[in-house]
Design an enzyme around this catalytic site. Structure first.
Site, PDB file in Angstrom:
ATOM      1  N   HIS A   7     -10.547 113.532 -62.511  1.00 17.97           N
ATOM      2  CA  HIS A   7      -9.811 112.410 -63.094  1.00 17.97           C
ATOM      3  C   HIS A   7      -8.641 111.919 -62.248  1.00 17.97           C
ATOM      4  O   HIS A   7      -8.032 110.896 -62.578  1.00 17.97           O
ATOM      5  CB  HIS A   7      -9.343 112.762 -64.509  1.00 17.97           C
ATOM      6  CG  HIS A   7     -10.485 112.926 -65.458  1.00 17.97           C
ATOM      7  ND1 HIS A   7     -11.105 114.138 -65.675  1.00 17.97           N
ATOM      8  CD2 HIS A   7     -11.173 112.027 -66.189  1.00 17.97           C
ATOM      9  CE1 HIS A   7     -12.097 113.966 -66.520  1.00 17.97           C
ATOM     10  NE2 HIS A   7     -12.169 112.710 -66.848  1.00 17.97           N
ATOM     11  N   HIS A  58     -20.913 102.785 -69.432  1.00 14.63           N
ATOM     12  CA  HIS A  58     -21.110 102.273 -68.079  1.00 14.63           C
ATOM     13  C   HIS A  58     -22.418 102.799 -67.499  1.00 14.63           C
ATOM     14  O   HIS A  58     -23.165 103.509 -68.181  1.00 14.63           O
ATOM     15  CB  HIS A  58     -19.899 102.543 -67.179  1.00 14.63           C
ATOM     16  CG  HIS A  58     -19.534 103.990 -67.023  1.00 14.63           C
ATOM     17  ND1 HIS A  58     -20.370 104.903 -66.422  1.00 14.63           N
ATOM     18  CD2 HIS A  58     -18.416 104.673 -67.381  1.00 14.63           C
ATOM     19  CE1 HIS A  58     -19.772 106.085 -66.399  1.00 14.63           C
ATOM     20  NE2 HIS A  58     -18.595 105.979 -66.995  1.00 14.63           N
ATOM     21  N   LYS A  78     -15.512 108.222 -58.382  1.00 10.09           N
ATOM     22  CA  LYS A  78     -16.313 108.338 -59.599  1.00 10.09           C
ATOM     23  C   LYS A  78     -15.982 107.144 -60.490  1.00 10.09           C
ATOM     24  O   LYS A  78     -14.852 106.673 -60.500  1.00 10.09           O
ATOM     25  CB  LYS A  78     -15.953 109.644 -60.318  1.00 10.09           C
ATOM     26  CG  LYS A  78     -16.889 109.926 -61.473  1.00 10.09           C
ATOM     27  CD  LYS A  78     -16.395 111.053 -62.355  1.00 10.09           C
ATOM     28  CE  LYS A  78     -17.150 111.017 -63.675  1.00 10.09           C
ATOM     29  NZ  LYS A  78     -16.494 111.745 -64.738  1.00 10.09           N
ATOM     30  N   CYS A 107      -6.397 116.964 -61.055  1.00  8.13           N
ATOM     31  CA  CYS A 107      -7.782 117.235 -61.479  1.00  8.13           C
ATOM     32  C   CYS A 107      -8.727 116.516 -60.523  1.00  8.13           C
ATOM     33  O   CYS A 107      -8.543 115.318 -60.263  1.00  8.13           O
ATOM     34  CB  CYS A 107      -7.992 116.721 -62.903  1.00  8.13           C
ATOM     35  SG  CYS A 107      -9.722 116.536 -63.334  1.00  8.13           S
ATOM     36  N   LYS A 167     -13.361 104.628 -66.807  1.00  8.23           N
ATOM     37  CA  LYS A 167     -12.450 103.611 -67.313  1.00  8.23           C
ATOM     38  C   LYS A 167     -11.037 103.853 -66.777  1.00  8.23           C
ATOM     39  O   LYS A 167     -10.340 102.919 -66.395  1.00  8.23           O
ATOM     40  CB  LYS A 167     -12.448 103.669 -68.833  1.00  8.23           C
ATOM     41  CG  LYS A 167     -11.831 102.458 -69.487  1.00  8.23           C
ATOM     42  CD  LYS A 167     -11.945 102.608 -70.982  1.00  8.23           C
ATOM     43  CE  LYS A 167     -11.047 101.638 -71.717  1.00  8.23           C
ATOM     44  NZ  LYS A 167     -10.961 102.011 -73.132  1.00  8.23           N
ATOM     45  N   HIS A 195     -23.311 106.670 -67.725  1.00 10.88           N
ATOM     46  CA  HIS A 195     -23.928 107.118 -68.987  1.00 10.88           C
ATOM     47  C   HIS A 195     -25.369 106.600 -69.058  1.00 10.88           C
ATOM     48  O   HIS A 195     -26.274 107.293 -69.515  1.00 10.88           O
ATOM     49  CB  HIS A 195     -23.183 106.568 -70.211  1.00 10.88           C
ATOM     50  CG  HIS A 195     -21.695 106.766 -70.177  1.00 10.88           C
ATOM     51  ND1 HIS A 195     -20.804 105.716 -70.226  1.00 10.88           N
ATOM     52  CD2 HIS A 195     -20.949 107.893 -70.107  1.00 10.88           C
ATOM     53  CE1 HIS A 195     -19.563 106.191 -70.198  1.00 10.88           C
ATOM     54  NE2 HIS A 195     -19.626 107.509 -70.109  1.00 10.88           N
ATOM     55  N   CYS A 215      -6.077 119.368 -68.710  1.00 16.35           N
ATOM     56  CA  CYS A 215      -6.471 118.002 -68.319  1.00 16.35           C
ATOM     57  C   CYS A 215      -7.098 117.358 -69.546  1.00 16.35           C
ATOM     58  O   CYS A 215      -8.149 117.801 -70.013  1.00 16.35           O
ATOM     59  CB  CYS A 215      -7.474 118.011 -67.165  1.00 16.35           C
ATOM     60  SG  CYS A 215      -8.184 116.367 -66.883  1.00 16.35           S
ATOM     61  N   CYS A 240     -10.688 115.903 -68.982  1.00 17.23           N
ATOM     62  CA  CYS A 240     -11.785 116.889 -69.066  1.00 17.23           C
ATOM     63  C   CYS A 240     -11.766 117.630 -70.396  1.00 17.23           C
ATOM     64  O   CYS A 240     -12.711 118.324 -70.720  1.00 17.23           O
ATOM     65  CB  CYS A 240     -11.678 117.937 -67.967  1.00 17.23           C
ATOM     66  SG  CYS A 240     -11.818 117.309 -66.301  1.00 17.23           S
TER      67      CYS A 240
HETATM   68  O1  ME8 Z   1     -18.289 114.974 -70.625  1.00 12.82           O
HETATM   69  N1  ME8 Z   1     -22.435 108.897 -62.526  1.00 12.82           N
HETATM   70  O2  ME8 Z   1     -18.617 113.121 -71.944  1.00 12.82           O
HETATM   71  P1  ME8 Z   1     -18.504 111.941 -70.870  1.00 12.82           P
HETATM   72  C1  ME8 Z   1     -23.446 109.497 -63.164  1.00 12.82           C
HETATM   73  N2  ME8 Z   1     -18.326 114.512 -74.089  1.00 12.82           N
HETATM   74  N3  ME8 Z   1     -23.343 109.960 -64.422  1.00 12.82           N
HETATM   75  C2  ME8 Z   1     -22.182 109.803 -65.060  1.00 12.82           C
HETATM   76  C3  ME8 Z   1     -21.084 109.174 -64.448  1.00 12.82           C
HETATM   77  C4  ME8 Z   1     -21.241 108.698 -63.120  1.00 12.82           C
HETATM   78  N4  ME8 Z   1     -20.287 108.072 -62.467  1.00 12.82           N
HETATM   79  N5  ME8 Z   1     -20.071 109.150 -65.329  1.00 12.82           N
HETATM   80  C5  ME8 Z   1     -20.521 109.749 -66.464  1.00 12.82           C
HETATM   81  C6  ME8 Z   1     -18.455 114.435 -71.713  1.00 12.82           C
HETATM   82  N6  ME8 Z   1     -21.799 110.137 -66.315  1.00 12.82           N
HETATM   83  C7  ME8 Z   1     -18.592 115.274 -72.948  1.00 12.82           C
HETATM   84  C8  ME8 Z   1     -19.988 115.848 -72.975  1.00 12.82           C
HETATM   85  S1  ME8 Z   1     -21.922 117.336 -74.092  1.00 12.82           S
HETATM   86  C9  ME8 Z   1     -21.965 118.582 -75.176  1.00 12.82           C
HETATM   87  C10 ME8 Z   1     -20.260 116.777 -74.122  1.00 12.82           C
HETATM   88  C11 ME8 Z   1     -22.630 110.787 -67.327  1.00 12.82           C
HETATM   89  O3  ME8 Z   1     -18.455 110.687 -71.650  1.00 12.82           O
HETATM   90  C12 ME8 Z   1     -23.098 112.152 -66.887  1.00 12.82           C
HETATM   91  O4  ME8 Z   1     -24.222 112.515 -67.648  1.00 12.82           O
HETATM   92  O5  ME8 Z   1     -17.421 112.214 -69.906  1.00 12.82           O
HETATM   93  C13 ME8 Z   1     -21.936 113.030 -67.262  1.00 12.82           C
HETATM   94  O6  ME8 Z   1     -22.251 114.404 -67.311  1.00 12.82           O
HETATM   95  C14 ME8 Z   1     -21.588 112.461 -68.606  1.00 12.82           C
HETATM   96  O7  ME8 Z   1     -21.828 111.042 -68.473  1.00 12.82           O
HETATM   97  C15 ME8 Z   1     -20.171 112.739 -69.036  1.00 12.82           C
HETATM   98  O8  ME8 Z   1     -19.919 111.978 -70.161  1.00 12.82           O
END
Ligand code: ME8
Length: 512
Positions: free
Chosen positions: A146, A17, A298, A143, A301, A20, A125, A128
């Protein structure tokens, strides 16, 4: 000089989305910017594919976990190709190279006596992938990220002695003179971490015995490595650890780990503790941005409120999507977005300001000079104004990752040329004053060339298109690299007299 930048590796249970995409586009813009500044850039992104969350998602789809991961990680790659993301490598935690790195690091921690076994019961959680203490949850025990209720899980795990690192980490994130200082940006995020650190650090579980989908511990194959420890290690696997130590030593320590505030704790506390344990240098900087929210929530999905990058691209095109996402909210702050806001910004910045500037210059050159770059000595005044404006602020803003401000500097430069055209009013000049007309139009073309060089990291394809549209024929990337080294404009300018201006059809047309 090297520049190593990373994005988080994203969980593949979620569809790609714009959250990311936001992080990944920022990293891409920084990587492109540093390349233009002659840095040897390594830009790493990838996918986080282990843990209970992924195993459950695969099961729901009736797929074997690895098959599910292959399909889903491809979707991230496809999205990054669509958005023209110039990553150096894309790491997947299910790759063999990553297993070797994780096994090696965990074994070192074990050999150094930093791991012990303990029975544990806690609130977990799954969203997370983290145990929480009741005080970390909201008033109703949910949480905060989430909006789900963590459930009690109890198991016998291996624990990492994180608590022994409390003061060492505190020192490294608070003392800028420390050799291993970790800068956390922005300041308020740093203060948040310091506040939490001062309360004290708990030892953390390093393994799970109820999660099969993961990397087995080298010293107890019945348990798998906790997904967050597994995930953080990607940052060293991606640059060659442990197989290619020359490459690893070339790029480590990382210059920037980029992420949103949800995962700063792992990067600011757990990751440095692991690195210190194995004797590696610490990250230079953690850059933390805010969340895109939709109606105050936030995007995720599980909350069912996602906008995909594909939706944006089909409305605005690739370059405009890149531009809009990184400029719609200030770095470090949250931003509530909507289609209306995005379209408004598109029309103001890209259609009315930039698009209009290009089309009016091309129209005038067409009318007076048959779509050719006129022959003239260019009026250096306008070009100098643009150069000064951009040299003072743009570069500082780019280097400090204030991309929305850097983009505003570019908008100011574009406005300045638009205003100059209105002031000169070339359409009022008689066609017989051909030298005067030529000189005006020639200087507008040169001014836009300078702007195009700066637009390159944000909107690479359009910047190149604008460059050729203005009759500048050389490779824009090569010229930009030279320009950002010495800031010298060739005496005859960039747009070459007598060369044909190209069509701008479709460049940021207005959207209603
Ligand atoms: O946390 N607004 O993965 P994740 C802005 N796998 N950025 C966002 C966002 C939003 N609404 N939602 C997600 C993880 N992001 C772990 C990370 S790293 C060693 C492991 C972005 O898929 C933002 O960069 O939940 C956030 O920190 C990241 O996606 C979390 O991705």
């Amino acid at each position: 000089m090297k520049f190593y930048i990373t994005t988080p590796i994203y969980y593949i249970n979620d569809i790609v989305h714009i959250g990311h995409s936001y992080t990944t586009i920022i990293a891409d813009i920084m990587a492109r910017w540093k390349r233009l500044n002659s840095f040897d850039v390594f830009f790493l992104t990838g996918t986080d594919e282990h843990g209970s969350k992924i195993a459950t998602a695969a099961k729901k789809k009736g797929k074997m976990p690895l098959i599910f991961c292959n399909d889903m990680s491809l979707k991230f790659k496809e999205a990054w190709n669509l958005l023209n993301i110039s990553y150096t490598d894309f790491i997947r935690t299910t790759e063999k190279r990553h297993f070797s790195a994780v096994e090696k690091i965990v074994q070192i921690l074990f050999d150094k006596n930093l791991i012990f076994k303990k029975k544990y019961e806690g609130l977990y959680c799954v969203g997370c992938e983290k145990f929480y203490l009741p005080k970390d949850l909201d008033e109703e025990g949910y949480c905060v990220f989430h909006k789900t209720k963590p459930l009690i899980q109890s198991e016998e795990n291996y624990f990492f002695k994180l608590s022994t690192f409390q003061n060492l980490i505190l020192e490294r994130i608070t003392d800028p003179c420390h050799e291993e200082y970790i800068e956390i940006y922005p300041e308020e995020r740093k203060n948040e971490i310091i506040g939490k650190l001062k309360i004290g650090l708990e030892n953390i579980s390093l393994s799970r015995n109820i999660v099969e989908w993961g990397i087995p511990l080298p010293f107890d194959k019945k348990q798998t490595v906790y997904v967050w420890i597994d995930a953080l290690i990607n940052y060293i696997t991606g640059i060659g650890y442990p197989k290619n130590m020359t490459e690893f030593q070339k790029y480590w320590p990382v210059n920037i780990h980029l992420m949103a505030k949800d995962i700063l704790w792992f990067h600011a506390i757990i990751w440095p503790a692991i690195l210190m344990s194995v004797g590696f240098s610490l990250p230079k900087k953690l850059c933390v941005h805010g969340f895109f929210t939709l109606n105050g929530n936030k995007m995720s999905k599980s909350l069912g409120n996602v906008i995909s990058p594909q939706e944006l691209v089909s409305k605005y095109g690739v370059d405009a999507t890149r531009y809009l996402l990184v400029t719609i909210m200030p770095f470090g702050h949250d931003g509530d977005i909507s289609w209306e806001k995005l379209t408004l910004k598109y029309n103001i910045d890209l259609a009315n300001n930039l698009g209009n500037l290009i089309s009016r210059i091309v129209k005038m050159a067409g009318k007076y000079f048959n779509f050719k770059v006129p022959q003239a000595n260019f009026d250096l005044k306008l070009v100098k104004k643009i150069v000064t404006l951009l040299r003072e602020d743009f570069i500082i803003n780019m280097n400090s990752m204030q991309l929305h401000k850097a983009a505003q500097d570019l908008q100011n430069a574009i406005t300045l040329v638009n205003k100059q055209i209105e002031y000169d009013a070339p359409w009022k000049i008689s066609k017989t004053h051909v030298h005067e007309l030529a000189s005006y139009i020639f200087s507008y073309l040169q001014a836009v060339d300078i702007i195009a060089l700066h637009l390159l990291p944000f909107i690479p394809v359009s910047a190149e298109k604008i460059w050729h549209t203005m009759g500048a024929s050389n490779d824009i990337n090569k010229i930009a690299k030279k320009y950002f080294t010495d800031f010298i404009i060739p005496k005859s300018g960039f747009s070459v007299s007598d060369s044909q201006l190209q069509d701008t059809e479709g460049l940021f047309a207005r959207i209603v």
